[in-house]
Design an enzyme around this catalytic site. Structure first.
Site, PDB file in Angstrom:
ATOM      1  N   HIS A  72       0.833  -1.200   0.000  1.00 12.16           N
ATOM      2  CA  HIS A  72       0.000   0.000   0.000  1.00 12.16           C
ATOM      3  C   HIS A  72       0.870   1.253   0.000  1.00 12.16           C
ATOM      4  CE1 HIS A  72      -4.032  -1.823   1.605  1.00 12.16           C
ATOM      5  NE2 HIS A  72      -3.521  -2.506   0.598  1.00 12.16           N
ATOM      6  N   TYR A 201      -9.347   5.000   7.844  1.00 16.07           N
ATOM      7  CA  TYR A 201      -9.517   5.339   9.255  1.00 16.07           C
ATOM      8  C   TYR A 201     -10.557   6.446   9.322  1.00 16.07           C
ATOM      9  CZ  TYR A 201      -5.171   2.837  10.386  1.00 16.07           C
ATOM     10  OH  TYR A 201      -4.202   1.884  10.553  1.00 16.07           O
ATOM     11  N   PRO A 293      -4.182  -0.576  18.909  1.00 15.24           N
ATOM     12  CA  PRO A 293      -3.963  -0.968  17.508  1.00 15.24           C
ATOM     13  C   PRO A 293      -4.124   0.153  16.497  1.00 15.24           C
ATOM     14  CG  PRO A 293      -6.110  -1.717  18.265  1.00 15.24           C
ATOM     15  CD  PRO A 293      -5.422  -1.149  19.465  1.00 15.24           C
ATOM     16  N   TYR A 385       3.716   6.213  10.399  1.00 16.19           N
ATOM     17  CA  TYR A 385       2.858   5.106   9.996  1.00 16.19           C
ATOM     18  C   TYR A 385       3.656   4.020   9.272  1.00 16.19           C
ATOM     19  CZ  TYR A 385      -1.386   2.681   8.520  1.00 16.19           C
ATOM     20  OH  TYR A 385      -2.370   1.737   8.353  1.00 16.19           O
TER      21      TYR A 385
END
Length: 394
Positions: A72, A201, A293, A385
């Site tokens: 990704h 998200y 998480p 990230y």
């Protein structure tokens, strides 16, 4: 029985450490209290940082991951119904994440372990650690009904939060840091195509939601729920309806629903112990730290612990650099606390907290607006990230 490294726990961190050591010619034995099938049955993380992907390649187990995993280049954030794509590849100089389930990582590592002839003993429930401060610590357990004593140079505790490794450290040695969040994630796994090619998200007045995946045909979705919720009160229909409410209309309209393969509620918390070592025992992964998480850091932090200990042990056995052993905890904790900060920040930014007042609400909106509207803000989020670099061992 003798070995160089006794590894407690045959999850992905224990297996990865064992595989790296085996390839380097450093003998090791892995002990696991559960069966191999039980370990493979755990439904866990699926987003791998660039650093972990590189480490799996170094361990010689990256072939299937690259064939079946999903690389990704970006991730989407939804705020007040507005979709914003974060270009991870462009913002980090070409770094990405790979979606490949923890179950598949574990499966690949198990196969590599079998192929290497490494010694792994499953269903060993009575492991105990002894003489951690000595030059030759010992691990006792029962195998096929007979007591066994394993003598080793060092012990790697990869047996999770509830394992024996951390519990074997004397009282007063460890300092614990913990934050418990007032909600959990209700997760659903289904054999349905993902609603979006990249993770979404979503921050919504009803609570957080996450659209994730395990493969092009298997999806993993989450919604924020209160700690008083019970899985049995959530039918599949209720879950899908709630998820749709928290997504933009065009995304909800494309959502393919289906029967759940698994549903569970995971509470969220942050947890760190310092130091991560005592004598010749070294803690890795969930045995030493847990993150919420939201930032996809749990499995990835375990991998960075593995990388640190492995590179230290290489220098110990090849160059006699035993002085590096005392630095293990400090090196790991520098990266762990940065990941804890990022996971805490993402959790705070995207979830609904019951004690949020109007002032806090405006601050959070302003922060989201700044992060998504600023090149610097986007870059900071992206570099965390995809994963901060591993510290060199010198």
């Amino acid at each position: 029985m003798n070995t160089c490294i006794a590894i407690i726990g045959a999850g992905p961190s224990g297996l990865l450490l064992g595989q790296l050591l085996q390839r380097a010619g450093i003998d090791n034995v892995i002990l696991e209290r559960q069966s191999a099938d039980y370990v493979l049955g755990r439904i866990r993380a699926g987003v791998l940082e660039q650093g972990m992907v590189d480490l799996l390649h170094e361990a010689g187990v990256g072939e299937r991951m690259m064939r079946e995993g999903e690389v990704h280049d970006g991730v989407e954030l939804v705020v007040d119904g507005r979709r914003e794509r974060l270009d991870l590849h462009g913002l980090t100089g070409g770094r990405t994440v790979t979606v490949y389930g923890q179950t598949e990582v574990t499966r690949d590592l198990m196969q590599a372990r079998r192929d290497s002839g490494g010694r792994t003993f499953y269903e060993v429930p009575d492991v105990s650690l002894h003489d951690l401060d000595s030059d030759r610590p010992r691990v006792r357990f029962t195998l096929d009904g007979e007591p066994v004593e394993l003598s080793c140079d060092y012990i790697a505790g990869c047996d999770g939060y509830h394992g024996i490794s951390r519990q074997s450290i004397p009282a007063g040695v460890l300092q614990t840091f913990e934050r418990v969040y007032p909600f959990g994630w209700l997760g659903l796994l289904s054999d349905t195509p993902p609603v979006n090619p990249e993770l979404i998200y979503a921050s919504h007045p009803r609570g957080f939601a996450l659209c994730s995946m395990r493969s092009p045909t298997r999806s993993r979705y989450y919604v924020q729920v209160g700690l008083d919720e019970r899985v049995e009160d959530w039918s599949d229909e209720r879950f899908w309806d709630e998820l749709k409410r928290r997504l933009p209309e065009e995304v909800a309209g494309q959502l393919v629903t289906g029967p759940s393969l698994e549903k569970s509620i995971a509470p969220l918390r942050s947890f760190v112990v310092e130091p991560m070592q005592h004598g010749r025992l070294f803690l890795l992964g969930d045995a030493a730290h847990i993150v919420p998480p939201t930032g996809a850091k749990g499995l990835n932090l375990a991998a960075s612990d593995v990388s640190t200990l492995y590179r230290i042990l290489l220098k110990v056995y090849r160059d006699g650099r035993t002085d590096l052993l005392a630095r293990y905890s400090a090196i790991c904790l520098r990266r762990i606390w940065k990941a804890e900060r990022f996971s805490w920040w993402m959790t705070r930014l995207l979830h609904r907290f019951p004690d949020t007042d109007p002032f806090d609400e405006r601050i959070l909106r302003a922060e989201l607006d700044y992060v998504l509207g600023s090149e610097a803000g986007r870059r900071t989020l992206a570099e965390n990230y995809v994963g901060l670099p591993y510290e060199a061992i010198e």
